[in-house]
Scaffold this active site. Structure first.
Site, short mmCIF file in Angstrom:
data_model
loop_
_atom_site.label_atom_id
_atom_site.label_comp_id
_atom_site.label_asym_id
_atom_site.label_seq_id
_atom_site.Cartn_x
_atom_site.Cartn_y
_atom_site.Cartn_z
N HIS A 44 54.23 -15.48 -17.48
CA HIS A 44 52.85 -15.03 -17.70
C HIS A 44 52.73 -14.61 -19.16
O HIS A 44 52.86 -13.45 -19.52
CB HIS A 44 52.51 -13.84 -16.79
CG HIS A 44 51.21 -13.19 -17.19
ND1 HIS A 44 50.00 -13.82 -17.04
CD2 HIS A 44 50.93 -12.00 -17.77
CE1 HIS A 44 49.04 -13.04 -17.50
NE2 HIS A 44 49.59 -11.93 -17.96
N ASP A 77 46.16 -16.41 -14.02
CA ASP A 77 46.24 -17.67 -14.77
C ASP A 77 45.84 -18.85 -13.87
O ASP A 77 45.12 -19.76 -14.29
CB ASP A 77 47.67 -17.86 -15.30
CG ASP A 77 48.16 -16.61 -16.01
OD1 ASP A 77 47.54 -16.21 -17.00
OD2 ASP A 77 49.14 -16.00 -15.53
N GLY A 102 51.93 -5.24 -14.47
CA GLY A 102 52.09 -4.69 -15.83
C GLY A 102 52.98 -5.57 -16.69
O GLY A 102 54.05 -6.02 -16.25
N ALA A 113 45.21 5.25 -12.47
CA ALA A 113 44.07 5.77 -13.23
C ALA A 113 43.66 4.83 -14.37
O ALA A 113 42.74 5.14 -15.13
CB ALA A 113 44.40 7.16 -13.79
N GLY A 114 44.31 3.70 -14.49
CA GLY A 114 43.97 2.75 -15.55
C GLY A 114 42.80 1.88 -15.15
O GLY A 114 42.22 2.02 -14.07
N GLN A 115 42.45 0.95 -16.06
CA GLN A 115 41.24 0.16 -15.78
C GLN A 115 41.45 -0.86 -14.66
O GLN A 115 40.54 -1.09 -13.86
CB GLN A 115 40.63 -0.45 -17.03
CG GLN A 115 41.53 -1.18 -17.96
CD GLN A 115 40.75 -2.24 -18.75
OE1 GLN A 115 39.53 -2.37 -18.63
NE2 GLN A 115 41.47 -3.03 -19.55
P1 NAI Z 1 45.49 0.80 -18.69
O1 NAI Z 1 46.14 1.26 -19.95
O2 NAI Z 1 44.01 0.99 -18.51
O3 NAI Z 1 46.18 1.54 -17.46
C1 NAI Z 1 47.56 1.67 -17.33
C2 NAI Z 1 47.82 2.93 -16.55
O4 NAI Z 1 49.21 2.99 -16.26
C3 NAI Z 1 47.47 4.21 -17.30
O5 NAI Z 1 46.60 5.01 -16.51
C4 NAI Z 1 48.82 4.89 -17.51
O6 NAI Z 1 48.73 6.31 -17.48
C5 NAI Z 1 49.61 4.33 -16.34
N1 NAI Z 1 51.06 4.43 -16.50
C6 NAI Z 1 51.80 4.29 -17.62
N2 NAI Z 1 53.09 4.50 -17.37
C7 NAI Z 1 53.18 4.77 -16.05
C8 NAI Z 1 54.27 5.09 -15.20
N3 NAI Z 1 55.51 5.19 -15.67
N4 NAI Z 1 54.00 5.29 -13.89
C9 NAI Z 1 52.74 5.22 -13.41
N5 NAI Z 1 51.67 4.95 -14.19
C10 NAI Z 1 51.90 4.72 -15.48
O7 NAI Z 1 45.91 -0.71 -18.50
P2 NAI Z 1 45.26 -1.83 -17.54
O8 NAI Z 1 44.18 -2.52 -18.26
O9 NAI Z 1 44.97 -1.23 -16.22
O10 NAI Z 1 46.48 -2.88 -17.45
C11 NAI Z 1 47.69 -2.52 -16.83
C12 NAI Z 1 48.76 -3.56 -17.12
O11 NAI Z 1 48.41 -4.82 -16.56
C13 NAI Z 1 49.00 -3.84 -18.60
O12 NAI Z 1 50.40 -3.91 -18.81
C14 NAI Z 1 48.37 -5.18 -18.81
O13 NAI Z 1 48.97 -5.87 -19.89
C15 NAI Z 1 48.68 -5.84 -17.50
N6 NAI Z 1 47.88 -7.03 -17.18
C16 NAI Z 1 48.51 -8.07 -16.54
C17 NAI Z 1 47.83 -9.21 -16.17
C18 NAI Z 1 48.54 -10.34 -15.48
O14 NAI Z 1 47.90 -11.38 -15.28
N7 NAI Z 1 49.81 -10.26 -15.08
C19 NAI Z 1 46.40 -9.34 -16.46
C20 NAI Z 1 45.82 -8.20 -17.10
C21 NAI Z 1 46.55 -7.08 -17.44
#
Ligand code: NAI
Length: 328
Positions: free
Chosen positions: A187, A159, A130, A13-15
């Site tokens: 990363h 990256d 994540g 449900a996240g972005q």
């Molecule tokens: P967001 O905050 O919009 O969504 C994260 C979602 O994860 C939320 O809906 C939350 O309820 C859910 N969540 C939290 N704990 C959970 C669990 N135990 N089980 C299942 N779902 C759970 O964040 P967004 O923007 O979607 O980013 C997600 C992750 O990706 C962040 O950690 C961000 O730092 C990381 N990221 C990594 C990148 C990479 O290149 N490796 C690039 C961009 C973001």
């Protein structure tokens, strides 16, 4: 026709989830001949939002989407999973110490690793998105002793893609003209995007650039700090580009790298290039028949060696920290 492949997505449900799920459903993760079944994992408070996304997935009428199930329990969500995209994580909030961050993520990735160990399919492939992605992958992997360690990977493809785009811009070429880009290490801001082995239209990229100041003071920091620049501009962290990179990572892993090219993936080190065994560090890899191999035999100059060592040292510190907290 083929049986559907089970794809588990956490943080659905996240972005990133919102940008990712529709592309999976449309066949871009595994290919146009492979039906998929989505298994979404969220925390209880976000299940309703995930249900809304599942309604929209239904409304997409994707011919390859065999169904969407939603869970708030990792054991159920990973049951039968062939591919797992671990996107949900605990972000660092103001005033949070690194130990708190690692501990909070341990609380997420330990049970998910256990659930993968208990119920995922034999061919399970895991991508951790994540953050801190490399160390979260290490935590999950260490709680899945029955799954081959090399199935746990972390994402540095964003990256990699950012580095391709910056280099293409500098040289006035397209990203399709560039081969053999490499991201080394973590990363994080210490990652090292390496163009010394990259090729542009068949010529060495570093020679084509011929500007070490640009490399050290412009290219590397621009790639490494791009995430912060996106937050500054957009008011939210990279989502569609991160989802796109996750699609690329799994698609390449499953379908193979092109002849004469490679990609970047953070994978458990086998000791290659002096990276301590077991650390989940980014390497140049080729893929074939659903398996990847670290590219061997590249010569590293002093410029590269220093930067790889610094990023790998950070990964070792993160591993020591999670060990100290009893998370691995
Ligand atoms: P967001 O905050 O919009 O969504 C994260 C979602 O994860 C939320 O809906 C939350 O309820 C859910 N969540 C939290 N704990 C959970 C669990 N135990 N089980 C299942 N779902 C759970 O964040 P967004 O923007 O979607 O980013 C997600 C992750 O990706 C962040 O950690 C961000 O730092 C990381 N990221 C990594 C990148 C990479 O290149 N490796 C690039 C961009 C973001």
């Amino acid at each position: 026709t083929q049986a559907p492949v089970n794809v588990t997505v956490t943080g659905a449900a996240g972005q990133i989830g919102y940008a990712l799920l529709f592309r999976i459903a449309s066949g871009q993760l595994l290919g146009p001949d492979t039906p998929v079944k989505l298994r979404l994992l969220e925390i209880p408070q976000a299940v309703k939002a995930a249900e809304g996304t599942a309604m929209e997935l239904e409304d997409g009428a994707f011919p390859l989407l065999a169904g969407t199930d939603i869970f708030d329990n990792p054991k159920q969500a990973f049951e039968g999973a062939n591919v797992a995209l671990l996107v949900g994580a605990r972000p660092r909030t103001k005033g949070m110490e690194r130990g708190d961050l690692l501990e909070a993520n341990g609380g997420i990735f330990k049970p998910q690793g256990e659930a993968i160990n208990a119920g995922a399919a034999d061919d399970i492939k895991v991508l951790v998105v994540g953050n801190p992605a490399n160390t979260n992958a290490l935590i999950a992997q260490s709680h899945a002793p029955d799954v081959p360690a090399e199935r746990f990977t972390a994402m540095t493809r964003l990256d990699h893609n950012r580095a391709l785009a910056q280099l293409a811009k500098k040289l006035g070429v397209t990203v399709a003209d560039i081969k053999k880009m490499t991201i080394w290490g973590n990363h994080s801001a210490t990652q090292y995007p390496d163009i010394f082995h990259a090729e542009v239209a068949g010529k060495n990229a570093a020679e084509a650039v011929n500007d070490e100041t640009w490399l050290a003071e412009d290219f590397i920091p621009t790639v490494a700090k791009r995430g912060a620049a996106i937050i500054e501009a957009r008011g939210a962290s990279s989502a569609a580009s991160a989802a796109s990179a996750a699609i690329d990572h799994v698609h390449t892993w499953v379908n193979g790298t092109a002849e004469g090219d490679w990609t970047s993936m953070a994978v458990p080190s086998d000791g290659s290039y002096g990276v301590p065994e077991g650390l989940i560090s980014s390497f140049p890899v080729t893929t074939r028949n659903g398996k990847y191999e670290i590219v061997q035999g590249l010569e590293l100059n002093e410029f590269s060696r220093t930067r790889i060592d610094a990023s790998v040292a950070e990964l070792s510190e993160e591993r020591d920290a999670v060990r100290g907290l009893g998370l691995i």
